[in-house]
Structures are given as structure tokens and as C-alpha cells.
Design an enzyme around this catalytic site. Sequence first.
Site, short mmCIF file in Angstrom:
data_model
loop_
_atom_site.label_atom_id
_atom_site.label_comp_id
_atom_site.label_asym_id
_atom_site.label_seq_id
_atom_site.Cartn_x
_atom_site.Cartn_y
_atom_site.Cartn_z
N HIS A 249 0.84 -1.20 0.00
CA HIS A 249 0.00 0.00 0.00
C HIS A 249 0.87 1.25 0.00
CE1 HIS A 249 -3.34 2.71 1.22
NE2 HIS A 249 -2.35 3.33 1.87
N GLU A 250 1.89 1.28 0.86
CA GLU A 250 2.74 2.47 0.93
C GLU A 250 3.56 2.67 -0.33
OE1 GLU A 250 2.43 4.77 3.08
OE2 GLU A 250 0.88 3.58 4.06
N HIS B 80 1.69 4.26 -3.17
CA HIS B 80 1.70 5.72 -3.16
C HIS B 80 2.91 6.24 -3.94
CE1 HIS B 80 -1.65 6.68 -0.59
NE2 HIS B 80 -1.21 5.94 0.41
N GLU C 85 -5.93 7.34 -1.29
CA GLU C 85 -5.84 6.18 -0.39
C GLU C 85 -6.54 4.97 -1.01
OE1 GLU C 85 -4.15 5.64 2.33
OE2 GLU C 85 -3.32 7.68 2.34
#
Length: 314
Positions: free
Chosen positions: A140-141, A144, A209
Site C-alpha cells: 500500500h505504501e 503511493h 488512499e
Amino acid sequence: MAAALAALATLTVGLLVGVWAVLYGVLSFFEVRPATPIAAGITAMTLLTVGYLEYRQVETIERIADARPVDREAEPALYEIATRVAAQLDVPAPTIAISDREAPEALAVGFRPESVHLVLSRGTLDALDDAAELEAVVAHELAHVKNRDAMVMTVVSLPVVLADGLGSRLAAVENPGWTAIVVVPLAAVATLVWTVGKAITARLSRVRERAADRAAVEGVGSAAALASALRKLDDGIEATPNRDLRDASGVSSLSILPLEPEELEKVMLGPEGDREPSYWWLRTRLYRLERWLFRTHPPTEDRIDRLAASERGA
């Protein structure tokens, strides 16, 4: 996203025009000529100075998160996961920084993909005892990073940063005297731009997000692992004392989940501790309104439900 970017561009123009209009009005009142170019010059110099000072004073996120970089020998398993996920997402492998805080934090820091630091707290590492869950959070990070969200959010936050910097400096003026004819209207313009801009950037952040959730699932192929990780981290945040969440609030908008308490902490007053704080009902409602307007993450339950639906449809 296109609508948000257009609104923020309009807001930036509105800030410039608002500051110029106040200065033009004051110069015209005092019959200073030529008012138009002088007001334009002062506006440009003021906002450029505020922008420079704001970005110059920002501490590194690692410092705000109280994190320190660790090498591969210190965290071999974590580096192995991060390197593998980075390869799957086609981004450079990050440097890893660890925070000793118990609040569950996970964020990727860096304007360019080549200089990214993956910041994790001990609270996150302790909560995610399953390797697949940790891998999903890392994915997930790094999603980004792949989506260049740091660059996008830095650019779109320009009007908010300028308005906040201008407003804070005007608020620091004590006993403005006659300069109130400039200070008060400029403060009103800054407050309006900050409020609207903050709400728009918060909405855009929520969109980013959700996009990172989707990209993480596509990268590691397990919506269930990410949903389980979010659940564990959310439980960890609920169990974290409000005092510790306040300490971590500086990185809340960047972390995988928001690090603010859902409700204000109620501290009873009086010698016997039986008196409610003044206007508590109003303060709690204003806090909920603030959370609703400026929430940077979608509700965690909504994210988990979307991931569960994605897993069922796989």
C-alpha cells in the site's frame, strides 16, 4: 481528481486576487499611485516569502515520526519484503526507517521514487505478526510511490500552505493598531482559502488512499491480507491512549490509517472531578464537523468492505 485539481487551481487564483484586492483597496484609500502594480508586487513578494518560509521550516517526516533509518543487516526480513514488493510494483527499493512509537504508523516519505523512505513504527510491526499482512501494508505504501502521490499532494496543497502560513503570521501580530485595516481582511481571506482548500485536499487524499489500496492488491494479489492488516492496525489505534495519538498526529495524514482519536478525550473538572468542561456539547460537535470536513482517509470499515468485495469477486 480533475475536479479537485481545477478547484484548487481556482482557489490559488482566488488567494492571489483576494490578497491583491485588500492591498489595492488600502493603497487606493491612502491615494498611493499607481496602486495596481504596487499591490501586485507586494502580493507576489508576500506569498513567495510565506511559501519559502513554510517549506524551509518543515522538518523531515522521519524526525516528526521519531524514526531512524536501519540497514539491511538490522532488519533483513523487512528489507526482503520491501525489495520484493518494490520489484512487483516497479519502483525503486526504499530505505527503511523504524520508529519506536507504539501507535501503528506506516508511511512512505520522499518526493522522488529514488529517495523514498518507508517508515514503520514498532506498533505496526508488533501488530502485524503475519508476513502476508506486513507485505500488504508495504505494498500500500509503495503504491503511493508508484502513483507519485507525494508529488501530487505537495503541488495541490500549495494554496493551503500559503494560506496557513499567511494566517499564522497575521495571527502573531499583537496590537495591530491602524494596520488592522490590512491585517483583518487578509486574515479573513487566508482563513477562507485555508478552510476550503483543506477540505478539497482532504477529499483528494481519500481518493489517493483508495487508489493505493487497489494498486496494493494488484501488486501482491491479496485483498484479504490488506483487509486483515487494516483491521489489526485499526484495533491498535483504538487501544492507543489519546496522548500517544496526539504525539503521532504530525504524520497522521501520511500514515496508512489516520492517527487521531475519533472523539475528544473528556477530562472532568472541579475538586471532585465531577464537572463537565464548559460547552462540551458544542466542542464535541465542532470536533466531529472538523473530522468530517478534513478527514484524509476513507472510513476504515468502508475500505475493509471494499477489499472484502474485491476478494469475493476475484
